[in-house]
Design a protein around this motif. Sequence first.
Motif, mmCIF file in Angstrom:
data_model
loop_
_atom_site.group_PDB
_atom_site.id
_atom_site.type_symbol
_atom_site.label_atom_id
_atom_site.label_comp_id
_atom_site.label_asym_id
_atom_site.label_seq_id
_atom_site.Cartn_x
_atom_site.Cartn_y
_atom_site.Cartn_z
ATOM 1 N N THR A 159 0.854 -1.187 0.000
ATOM 2 C CA THR A 159 0.000 0.000 0.000
ATOM 3 C C THR A 159 0.890 1.237 0.000
ATOM 4 O O THR A 159 1.826 1.316 0.790
ATOM 5 C CB THR A 159 -0.929 0.009 1.234
ATOM 6 O OG1 THR A 159 -1.865 -1.071 1.123
ATOM 7 C CG2 THR A 159 -1.693 1.317 1.351
ATOM 8 N N SER A 160 0.610 2.179 -0.884
ATOM 9 C CA SER A 160 1.332 3.456 -0.941
ATOM 10 C C SER A 160 0.398 4.542 -0.440
ATOM 11 O O SER A 160 -0.735 4.653 -0.900
ATOM 12 C CB SER A 160 1.745 3.779 -2.373
ATOM 13 O OG SER A 160 2.699 2.847 -2.826
ATOM 14 N N ILE A 161 0.905 5.357 0.497
ATOM 15 C CA ILE A 161 0.094 6.403 1.111
ATOM 16 C C ILE A 161 0.728 7.752 0.803
ATOM 17 O O ILE A 161 1.879 8.004 1.168
ATOM 18 C CB ILE A 161 -0.030 6.179 2.632
ATOM 19 C CG1 ILE A 161 -0.566 4.770 2.917
ATOM 20 C CG2 ILE A 161 -0.928 7.249 3.256
ATOM 21 C CD1 ILE A 161 -0.460 4.342 4.367
ATOM 22 N N GLU A 162 -0.028 8.615 0.145
ATOM 23 C CA GLU A 162 0.466 9.936 -0.247
ATOM 24 C C GLU A 162 0.748 10.790 0.988
ATOM 25 O O GLU A 162 0.109 10.646 2.022
ATOM 26 C CB GLU A 162 -0.569 10.611 -1.135
ATOM 27 C CG GLU A 162 -0.054 11.836 -1.846
ATOM 28 C CD GLU A 162 -1.039 12.355 -2.862
ATOM 29 O OE1 GLU A 162 -1.437 13.534 -2.745
ATOM 30 O OE2 GLU A 162 -1.407 11.582 -3.769
ATOM 31 N N ALA A 163 1.678 11.717 0.839
ATOM 32 C CA ALA A 163 2.073 12.617 1.928
ATOM 33 C C ALA A 163 0.872 13.374 2.476
ATOM 34 O O ALA A 163 0.034 13.865 1.722
ATOM 35 C CB ALA A 163 3.131 13.597 1.437
ATOM 36 N N GLY A 164 0.793 13.438 3.812
ATOM 37 C CA GLY A 164 -0.230 14.224 4.489
ATOM 38 C C GLY A 164 -1.601 13.584 4.578
ATOM 39 O O GLY A 164 -2.532 14.188 5.103
ATOM 40 N N VAL A 165 -1.745 12.364 4.102
ATOM 41 C CA VAL A 165 -3.047 11.692 4.112
ATOM 42 C C VAL A 165 -3.382 11.194 5.515
ATOM 43 O O VAL A 165 -2.513 10.747 6.260
ATOM 44 C CB VAL A 165 -3.061 10.524 3.096
ATOM 45 C CG1 VAL A 165 -4.209 9.568 3.340
ATOM 46 C CG2 VAL A 165 -3.110 11.068 1.681
#
Length: 184
Positions: A159-165
């Motif tokens: 899983t990739s989580i974008e910055a600030g999410v």
Amino acid sequence: YPWDLLHINEEVLSIVDESVINGEVSHLASISGAVRIGAGTKILPGTVIEGPVIIGPNCQIGPNAYIRGATSIGANCYVGSGAEVKNSIIYNNSYISRQCYIGDSVIGTHVTLGAGTATDNHRNDGRHHTSVIQGRPVNTYRVKLGAMIGDGVKTGVHTSIEAGVKIGIARTTKPGSYVGQDLM
């Protein structure tokens, strides 16, 4: 705001000036800077810890993990093989699987991050991160900001989580997910 916890953690850890090791550290691990390790914690071979870092009791870190920069890890946590945790807070009873990257993030309690889960933590344009609160963008005043992950979250592998999410309490992702906006 949740990112304010990172600032407080950085301030508190900046005054930690000596190491206290109450757990087991492999002779094949490397520890530098001010590091505190709780009783019953095991630091496995190949792990590198660069303080200031605090690791609570009864954790397992590694093998070959990399923990650095104003990081606090609570009690009963697991950080797996090849995982990197940088400038983050991980609350009690959380499981960071192998090959994860957690940077400038706040991870709640009883979280399980599947193998290869990664948080993005910087903007390519060098500006401060913003976060949406009640429908409005709020300036975080942070150049680097990873994810804010609520209690009981479980991510699928890769899983990739974008910055600030922000990911809300007990949410899940499927393997190979890209999380580009808040998942509340």
